[in-house]
Design a protein around this motif. Structure first.
Motif, PDB file in Angstrom:
ATOM      1  N   VAL A   1       6.311  -4.369  -2.811  1.00  0.00           N
ATOM      2  CA  VAL A   1       6.337  -2.917  -2.683  1.00  0.00           C
ATOM      3  C   VAL A   1       5.616  -2.559  -1.394  1.00  0.00           C
ATOM      4  O   VAL A   1       4.467  -2.933  -1.195  1.00  0.00           O
ATOM      5  N   GLU A   2       6.302  -1.838  -0.526  1.00  0.00           N
ATOM      6  CA  GLU A   2       5.702  -1.394   0.727  1.00  0.00           C
ATOM      7  C   GLU A   2       5.549   0.120   0.666  1.00  0.00           C
ATOM      8  O   GLU A   2       6.522   0.849   0.613  1.00  0.00           O
ATOM      9  N   ARG A   3       4.326   0.565   0.639  1.00  0.00           N
ATOM     10  CA  ARG A   3       4.040   1.996   0.550  1.00  0.00           C
ATOM     11  C   ARG A   3       3.749   2.525   1.944  1.00  0.00           C
ATOM     12  O   ARG A   3       2.818   2.081   2.608  1.00  0.00           O
TER      13      ARG A   3
ATOM     14  N   ALA B   1       2.258   4.879   4.533  1.00  0.00           N
ATOM     15  CA  ALA B   1       1.037   5.682   4.515  1.00  0.00           C
ATOM     16  C   ALA B   1       1.083   6.827   5.528  1.00  0.00           C
ATOM     17  O   ALA B   1       0.586   7.910   5.239  1.00  0.00           O
TER      18      ALA B   1
ATOM     19  N   SER C   1       2.153   1.101   6.966  1.00  0.00           N
ATOM     20  CA  SER C   1       2.416   0.867   5.556  1.00  0.00           C
ATOM     21  C   SER C   1       1.483  -0.212   5.025  1.00  0.00           C
ATOM     22  O   SER C   1       0.862  -0.944   5.789  1.00  0.00           O
ATOM     23  N   HIS C   2       1.423  -0.286   3.708  1.00  0.00           N
ATOM     24  CA  HIS C   2       0.621  -1.287   3.020  1.00  0.00           C
ATOM     25  C   HIS C   2       1.527  -1.989   2.023  1.00  0.00           C
ATOM     26  O   HIS C   2       2.155  -1.339   1.192  1.00  0.00           O
ATOM     27  N   SER C   3       1.599  -3.310   2.104  1.00  0.00           N
ATOM     28  CA  SER C   3       2.447  -4.082   1.202  1.00  0.00           C
ATOM     29  C   SER C   3       1.631  -4.578   0.017  1.00  0.00           C
ATOM     30  O   SER C   3       0.445  -4.876   0.137  1.00  0.00           O
ATOM     31  N   GLN C   4       2.304  -4.653  -1.115  1.00  0.00           N
ATOM     32  CA  GLN C   4       1.659  -5.089  -2.341  1.00  0.00           C
ATOM     33  C   GLN C   4       2.669  -5.887  -3.151  1.00  0.00           C
ATOM     34  O   GLN C   4       3.839  -5.505  -3.252  1.00  0.00           O
TER      35      GLN C   4
END
Length: 173
Positions: A64-66, A68, A137-140
């Motif tokens: 999941v890439e959110r 930001a 973005s921040h990946s999770q």
């Protein structure tokens, strides 16, 4: 070269603990979130269950890439200036500590140089993308569910303890 050195330092077969392995065991609980699976294992630990037999497995992983924020030249240059300032300040402090009678001059020179080089490197990196990625973005890595597995020798006892937890919290598993 000695025999012991060649077998340990350059062993052709890597140790098994360094290689990824598939999890083993029987499912004793399934949870929608990692926090719930952690809570279940913590409950087992609180009941003196041999938790070394337990594994939490994320099933059906998703990346999941959110997003930001939008990336602009101002943000790029500001970020580069800040990171360069910290590095320049560090170098300037080191120079002033090891240069007798230097005063604040090395600190100021390091700070200004760091800002300039930080902005230059940030601008070069951003320009190289040519606008293909104008966002931060921040990946999770997440999973659709988390299964708790246990080695067969203790699986039944683990399942019973987790059933007690589910009944006491009013949730099924």
């Amino acid at each position: 070269m000695t025999q012991a050195f060649s077998q340990t330092a350059f062993s052709p077969t890597p140790q098994a603990s360094q290689l990824p392995t598939m999890p083993t065991g029987w499912p004793i609980g399934s949870y929608a979130t990692y926090a719930e699976a952690q809570r279940a294992v913590d409950h087992l630990a609180d009941k003196n269950f041999p938790v070394q037999d337990v594994t939490i497995v994320g099933v059906d992983p998703l990346l999941v890439e959110r997003v930001a924020a939008r990336l602009t030249w101002g943000k790029v240059l500001g970020s580069g200036a800040m990171s360069g300032a910290w590095f320049g300040l560090f170098v300037g402090l080191l120079l002033s500590l090891f240069t007798p009678g230097a005063g604040l001059t090395p600190i100021l020179i390091g700070l200004l140089s760091g800002v300039a080089f930080g902005m230059a490197f940030a601008a070069a990196g951003y320009a190289a993308t040519r606008g293909r990625r104008d966002f931060i973005s921040h990946s999770q890595l997440v999973a659709t569910r988390y299964d708790v597995l246990c080695q067969p020798r203790n699986a039944e006892a683990g399942r019973d303890l987790l059933a007690q937890l589910a009944m006491s919290s009013g949730r099924g598993f």
